[in-house]
Design a protein around this motif. Structure first.
Motif: not given
Ligand SMILES: [Ca+2]
Ligand SMILES: [Ca+2]
Ligand SMILES: [Ca+2]
Ligand SMILES: [Ca+2]
Length: 939
Positions: A226, A296-297, A305, A340-341
């Motif tokens: 991540n 996620k980003n 990130d 987080y991905v």
């Protein structure tokens, strides 16, 4: 449902998100090559002439053996002066033990080590000369390394562990001056394909793998996909349309100011070439964990990130991690920060057919590993009787179409319920729900990692006790999942990342590899039990006993072809009755105790259809083998003529007392048990018609969602009545409402200021607006309305950035305390407190004043308070049962006082200037509250 009452011995979950944030916010580390490339520290003279590009990028599959040999020789020849190069021949040649077949992962027991804190086998690598090493500082390197781990393989194996998971050994950002924390933990990579200089060299890692394999043990490599370390950040307002605005490179980073591994070094968005490559997301720190785009980003804490949608990034990550399978022979991956991905990333990561950098499963297959294992970290726990995080976790193991993704995930929801049940005394029905839900929700729960402690949560023993700890460990050793033992569990460590070796942080000045330690021996025994019975590793749990409204009995069968075991716990601090347990109607059964907390080995026989009633001692636990038998059960003579009953109860909720009645035949008296509690058993007597009646006071039954269970019991004959159940929905009388001035959230001298982090929002979160008080009998309910209610870190209780502390004085009661523990203040108006409730996003802890003082919170009280949070109405409501206030005859004259502050690892600091999470505008020793109520006296 938002009814989360934390009781007794609170704490652990309170630390979850803030600590997570803490640790992923701070990290770094590095490796020799890195220093050569960057020469950040002039005058540092050790060099290795290999370039990692030549070894790293060229290792195509068909050449990996040759490459490994070359690499090992190269390393050996070029070891820096002053570093002893291991001279073993087996690490120079490619060992036949490097690549071995995959095991059945359901059968493994994992031991989890934080390399820096486990063992120091080579003091010469401790201090790399950049100020990053200080074993007295929890933020810095302590000296542990791979050579140290190698020395303790026998210790790990001796416990019964079959696999070793270590924190990432890769080159990290060593120190991030921006946040004053280091990457000793391994999660702040600057190079995913190099070993950190503090931990040793590639050769050490290869040797570790080979030595483990020789012992039939397996090696799990910890993978981060991540993020890297914190090499850039944003100040000021983020503009998604122009992410170069307010961007800056973190100059306060050692030993490097950017990752050294291509393409991750392309991290400066102001550079057109870097921007074009699109390796990073160039986003600010996640503020709202409920926003999927941010989750996620954006940056988790400050961690840069990676753009994991970019094929170039994906290829580099596959290449980086395939490398460790090929060159070292790792047998599994643990995937950090998987949430987080996007889940879809992992399909490519595992199965890509890119010939240059194939998916890691393809690489593993080519080394002979047909069941390469991966398990992801989804850091989140579910509220009681809720499964939303469970479902999110399942989304990482298969997608909507049923396509397989990661074979396993870390079972955080089970962990959360372990905490609640074995530390906080929550009802065992919560564990029943959790076990049944995990079996239903997941296709392969047997491949999910189960744990009681890890490096990101407060240790169990920081707030739980040893008996609860043993129960929790026995639970994971008897349920589906791969049990994971965090290092130091066996030595009863209480500090999250304390060192096991004398020279490390918080070691207590001695090595702690004591194989005679009682917990080491306990773990040996319970691990051996799991290994002996396939039913415990591969079976299916079937719940047969729980307690819906209190701690008490929890029992489940583990069923497997030709083998059944019964696992029994009493989680309560008093004896309890496990009653009416029945799962078999056609066959007589013999129950043989094969493991127990008391060391007993009882045997029981049940005739076909007979229910099992058994008194369990306080906190007792045991495991029984269940065998069919033709033996005649020993049934007490007298019991044949005894019947006990409780008349059926209406299905509506009670608002006050419950009148219970029924019959007793063949005896004069029996015991009426409320929620299984034998310590508070009520003796009831049959009248001349064999009838009995009892009026039950329900004033402590304040949770309308809990089902209470009553049973009539005859200890002498072993006969129990069928259970009857009821709920209580108390009527709460509003008795008082006060309003508090708006905008007075500035501390006692009207000069305090809020912390600066953006997650504080518009900074009114500590302004108390209104307090409403309700009573029901002598139960107390207090509802507090705040000007704003923030939930930035996904708190379990539904709010954060606020600790409300409420102090309660009981009239005409002696003693009590004046001090506001850890708040540098005393109660106003000569008030004294007898009870104190501290409520924040992760805890809701009730204390009595016994032992309380400026630095002592008092003594935990059970049962604790229930909490309900209404975000939209900005209210926090707490209810305290009468029992927990000492069953006062009335609440008239009771005094209340509340104040507001915030809580991280304790009440947050106060200083002259505010910092990201510290308050400003005062001195460290001044009172720590932003807003307070007056002293409220109940009429
Ligand atoms: Ca060392
Ligand atoms: Ca950053
Ligand atoms: Ca991400
Ligand atoms: Ca106010």
């Amino acid at each position: 449902m938002l009814c989360i009452g934390y009781q007794l011995r609170e704490g652990i979950v309170s630390a979850l998100l803030p600590q997570r944030r803490f640790l992923h916010t701070y990290s770094r580390g590095d490796q020799q090559i890195v220093q050569v490339h960057n020469s950040v520290y002039s005058g540092y003279s050790w060099l290795t002439p290999r370039t990692k590009k030549s070894t790293v990028m060229s290792s195509s599959l068909h050449r990996y053996y040759a490459a490994a040999l070359f690499f090992a020789l190269n390393l050996c020849a070029c070891a820096p002066s002053g570093t002893e190069a291991p001279a073993s021949t087996e690490s120079i040649q490619v060992s036949p033990h490097r690549h071995i077949e995959s095991p059945d992962w359901r059968d493994q027991i994992v031991y989890f080590v934080m390399i820096d804190r486990f063992n120091d086998g080579d003091a010469s690598n401790n201090d790399q000369g950049t100020g990053e090493y200080d074993p007295n500082d929890p933020a810095k390197f302590s000296g542990g390394d791979l050579a140290g781990v190698i020395r303790q393989i026998d210790y790990i194996k001796g416990l019964g562990a079959t696999a070793l998971w270590m924190t990432p050994p890769v080159a990290n950002q060593w120190w991030d001056g921006m946040i004053q924390y280091g990457g000793y933990h391994g999660y702040w990579a600057e190079n995913f394909k190099a070993i950190d200089a503090h931990f040793g060299q590639l050769q050490d890692y290869q040797r570790l793998a080979e030595l483990l394999h020789r012992q039939d043990m397996y090696l799990i490599h910890d993978v981060v996909v991540n993020h890297t370390g914190n090499f850039f950040d944003y100040n000021g307002t983020y503009d998604a349309a122009d992410p170069t605005q307010h961007f800056f490179i973190n100059d306060d980073s050692t030993p490097v100011k950017a990752p050294t591994q291509p393409p991750f070094h392309l991290n400066d968005i102001r550079n057109p070439e870097h921007r074009e490559a699109g390796i990073y997301h160039w986003t600010p720190i996640i503020r709202d964990f409920g926003d999927i785009e941010q989750e996620k980003n954006w940056q988790l804490s400050n961690l840069d990130d990676l753009n994991t949608d970019n094929p170039v990034v994906r290829r580099a990550l596959r290449d980086s991690y395939g490398y460790w399978i090929k060159e070292v022979g790792v047998d599994a991956f643990r995937i950090d920060t998987a949430f987080y991905v996007y889940p879809e990333f992992f399909h490519d990561f595992m199965y890509s057919d890119d010939p240059e950098a194939p998916g890691v499963m393809r690489v593993a297959e080519q080394t002979g590993r047909k069941q390469f294992h991966l398990f992801g970290e989804g850091f989140g726990i579910d509220r009681a009787f809720d499964d939303s995080v469970t479902r999110k976790i399942d989304g990482y193991m298969r997608d909507e179409t049923g396509r397989k993704l990661l074979p396993g995930m870390v079972n955080f929801p089970l962990y959360g319920t372990i905490q609640d049940v074995f530390i906080r005394g929550r009802p065992t029905s919560e564990m029943r729900y959790r076990i049944e839900t995990m079996m239903k929700a997941h296709e392969s729960p047997h491949l999910m990692s189960t744990f009681v402690d890890n490096h990101d949560v407060e240790r169990f023993l920081a707030s739980g006790d040893i008996t609860g700890f043993k129960q929790a460990l026995t639970l994971i050793m008897t349920l589906p999942g791969i049990p994971t033992i965090y290092y130091g569990t066996e030595q009863l460590l209480t500090e999250q990342r304390a060192a096991m070796f004398a020279g490390g942080y918080q070691s207590g000045g001695k090595d702690r590899f004591d194989r005679q330690a009682p917990m080491y021996k306990f773990l040996q025994e319970v691990i051996a039990l799991r290994k002996h019975y396939p039913a415990l590793r591969r079976g299916t749990p079937k719940l047969v006993a729980d307690n819906p409204a209190a701690p008490g009995a929890l029992a489940y069968l583990m069923e497997y072809p030709q083998q059944t075991l019964l696992v029994v716990f009493n989680t309560a601090d008093q004896p309890t009755l496990m009653s009416n347990v029945q799962w078999q109607t056609t066959q007589a059964l013999r129950l043989k105790e094969v493991f127990s907390s008391a060391g007993t080995r009882h045997e029981l026989t049940l005739k076909p259809g007979q229910v099992l009633n058994r008194e369990l001692a306080a906190r007792e636990f045991s495991v029984w083998e269940v065998l069919p038998t033709t033996d005649k059960p020993e049934v007490a003579q007298s019991s044949t003529s005894v019947t006990l009953s409780i008349d059926p109860l209406p299905s509506t909720s009670y608002v006050g007392d419950v009148v219970l009645e029924g019959s007793i035949k063949g005896l004069n008296t029996a015991k009426l048990l409320i929620n299984g509690n034998l310590a508070d058993a009520i003796s009831v007597q049959a009248d001349s018609n064999g009838r009995w009646q009892y009026r039950l006071d329900t004033s402590s039954m304040i949770n309308p969602n809990q089902t209470h269970r009553v049973v009539l019991w005859s200890e002498k004959t072993g006969v129990a009545s069928s259970a009857q159940e009821f709920t209580v929905k108390r009527q709460w009388q509003p008795i008082l409402q006060i309003s508090d001035a708006a905008g007075d959230d500035k501390g006692p001298f009207a000069r305090y200021r809020y912390p600066l982090d953006a997650s504080w929002g518009t900074s009114k979160g500590l302004d108390i607006q209104n307090v409403s008080v309700f009573t029901s009998g002598s139960a107390l309910k207090v509802s507090v309305k705040m000007a704003e209610l923030v939930a930035a870190w996904n708190p379990v209780n539904g709010f954060d950035h606020l600790v409300l502390t409420m102090f309660i004085e009981m009239p005409e009661r002696d003693a009590g305390a004046r001090a506001l523990p850890f708040q540098n203040a005393e109660l106003p108006d000569n008030m004294r407190w007898h009870y104190r409730l501290r409520t924040h996003g992760w805890s809701n802890a009730l204390f009595s004043a016994k032992g309380a003082g400026p630095e002592n919170e008092g003594t935990p009280v059970s049962p604790g308070a229930e909490i309900e949070v209404d975000r939209s109405a900005k209210t926090i409501t707490v209810s305290i049962p009468a029992k927990s206030l000492g069953n006062p005859p009335s609440l008239s004259g009771v005094k209340l006082y509340l104040n507001s502050w915030d809580y991280g690892e304790g009440y947050r600091p106060l200083g002259e200037q505010p910092t990201s999470h510290d308050f400003g505008g005062g001195r460290a020793d001044e009172p720590r509250w932003m807003d307070q109520t007056k002293v409220i006296v109940l009429p």
